[in-house]
Design an enzyme around this catalytic site. Structure first.
Site, PDB file in Angstrom:
ATOM      1  CG  ASP A  47      -1.822   1.166   1.322  1.00  0.00           C
ATOM      2  OD1 ASP A  47      -2.985   1.007   0.932  1.00  0.00           O
ATOM      3  OD2 ASP A  47      -1.392   2.257   1.757  1.00  0.00           O
ATOM      4  CE1 TYR A  52       0.648   7.648   2.664  1.00  0.00           C
ATOM      5  CE2 TYR A  52       1.243   5.447   1.970  1.00  0.00           C
ATOM      6  CZ  TYR A  52       0.378   6.302   2.612  1.00  0.00           C
ATOM      7  OH  TYR A  52      -0.747   5.796   3.195  1.00  0.00           O
ATOM      8  CE  LYS A  77      -3.791   4.747   0.848  1.00  0.00           C
ATOM      9  NZ  LYS A  77      -2.349   4.499   1.087  1.00  0.00           N
ATOM     10  CG  HIS A 110      -4.407   9.877   0.781  1.00  0.00           C
ATOM     11  ND1 HIS A 110      -3.087   9.745   0.430  1.00  0.00           N
ATOM     12  CD2 HIS A 110      -4.485   9.410   2.044  1.00  0.00           C
ATOM     13  CE1 HIS A 110      -2.411   9.215   1.432  1.00  0.00           C
ATOM     14  NE2 HIS A 110      -3.230   9.017   2.439  1.00  0.00           N
TER      15      HIS A 110
END
Ligand code: A2P
Length: 276
Positions: A47, A52, A77, A110
């Site tokens: 994931d 990120y 996401k 997200h």
């Protein structure tokens, strides 16, 4: 349910019952090596998220693993700040370019609001963004689509205005924060709940109650906490950069008794630290 089992999404796609989370894992060697370790330890579900900043390292570790692409479930996401159709189309493309894979398995919005406007009403914008998500799904470049951090009200707005219903809602879920209202609502609507921060970003690790239970089962506090999420019917997404923890966190094939699950339901988690 065992760590090697699968949940089945509303569209029939199967998803490995535990996933490796990569939030706060810096891009480059650390993300690359963590994903490599996770795949070596047996995780088949990774994931990530555009926010990120590590999609490229995650994708590269998957490509270099030598494991058949069809055996690994990959989630990313759309950034929470992206709240228009045009921006969504552009950012979906950014993910595909960065991650370097021909397709991904799941793409999530997200959050229902930008991170600096938590709780604000973006219903109209989310419906517009969902249109881009549906088109992405129909293109075949993602095998499923969903949402993350959505409340009951946010979920209903999408359900009432979608042609393709969200298949997943990824939320923060851990002992002391079972999110019953959202998980019940998701279950009723055929939406799989994924739980991030199953260790409450580490806060559960100091719990005396959990330490006592862990000793009884011959497991660690982390394993009890991750197993709890799975037995609540949700898909846990533990994360770590340490090979030993990465291995430990997927070694959760034991059963917490119904009585002890009820006891865990009564525990409250330590309050979040100011930066969480
Ligand atoms: P690290 O990343 O340094 O390996 P959560 O999944 O709830 O967000 O929690 C993640 C935090 O818990 C990270 O700080 C991670 O450390 C730590 N952690 C993950 N797995 C374990 C484990 N098995 N034992 C102890 N700490 C762990």
């Amino acid at each position: 349910m065992k760590s090697t089992d699968f949940f089945t999404l509303a569209n029939g796609v199967t998803i490995p019952a535990i996933g490796f989370g990569t939030w706060q894992i810096p891009s480059g060697d650390i993300a690359y090596n963590s994903v490599k370790e996770a795949l070596k330890a047996g995780y088949r579900h990774i994931d990530t998220a555009q926010a990120y900043g590590n999609e490229a390292s995650v994708g590269q570790a998957i490509i270099d693993s030598g494991i058949a692409r069809s055996e690994i479930f990959v989630t990313s996401k759309l950034p929470a700040e992206i709240k228009s159709y045009d921006q969504a189309v552009r950012h979906i493309q950014f993910t595909m370019t960065k991650i370097g894979l021909d397709y991904i398995d799941l793409y999530l919005i997200h959050a229902p609001w930008p991170w600096d406007k938590i709780g604000a009403d973006y219903t109209k914008e989310n419906i517009e963004v969902w249109r881009a998500m549906e088109e992405f799904y129909k293109s075949g470049k993602t095998r499923s689509i969903g949402i993350s951090n959505f409340s009951v009200k946010d979920i209903d707005a999408i359900l009432d205005n979608s042609r393709v219903r969200p298949m997943v809602n990824q939320i923060k879920l851990h002992i002391g924060h079972p999110q019953e209202e959202i998980t019940d609502h998701c279950r009723k609507n055929g939406i799989l709940v994924e739980g991030y921060s199953p260790l409450a970003t580490g806060r559960l690790l100091d719990s005396k109650e959990l330490a006592a239970m862990a000793e009884k089962y011959g497991k660690s506090v982390a394993q009890i906490s991750i197993r709890y999420v799975l037995q609540k019917g949700a898909l846990p997404l533990p994360k770590s950069t340490h090979p030993e923890y990465i291995r430990q966190n997927i070694d959760i094939d034991f059963e917490i008794t119904a009585d002890e699950m009820s006891y865990l339901d009564t525990l409250s988690a330590a309050q979040p630290r100011p930066w969480e």
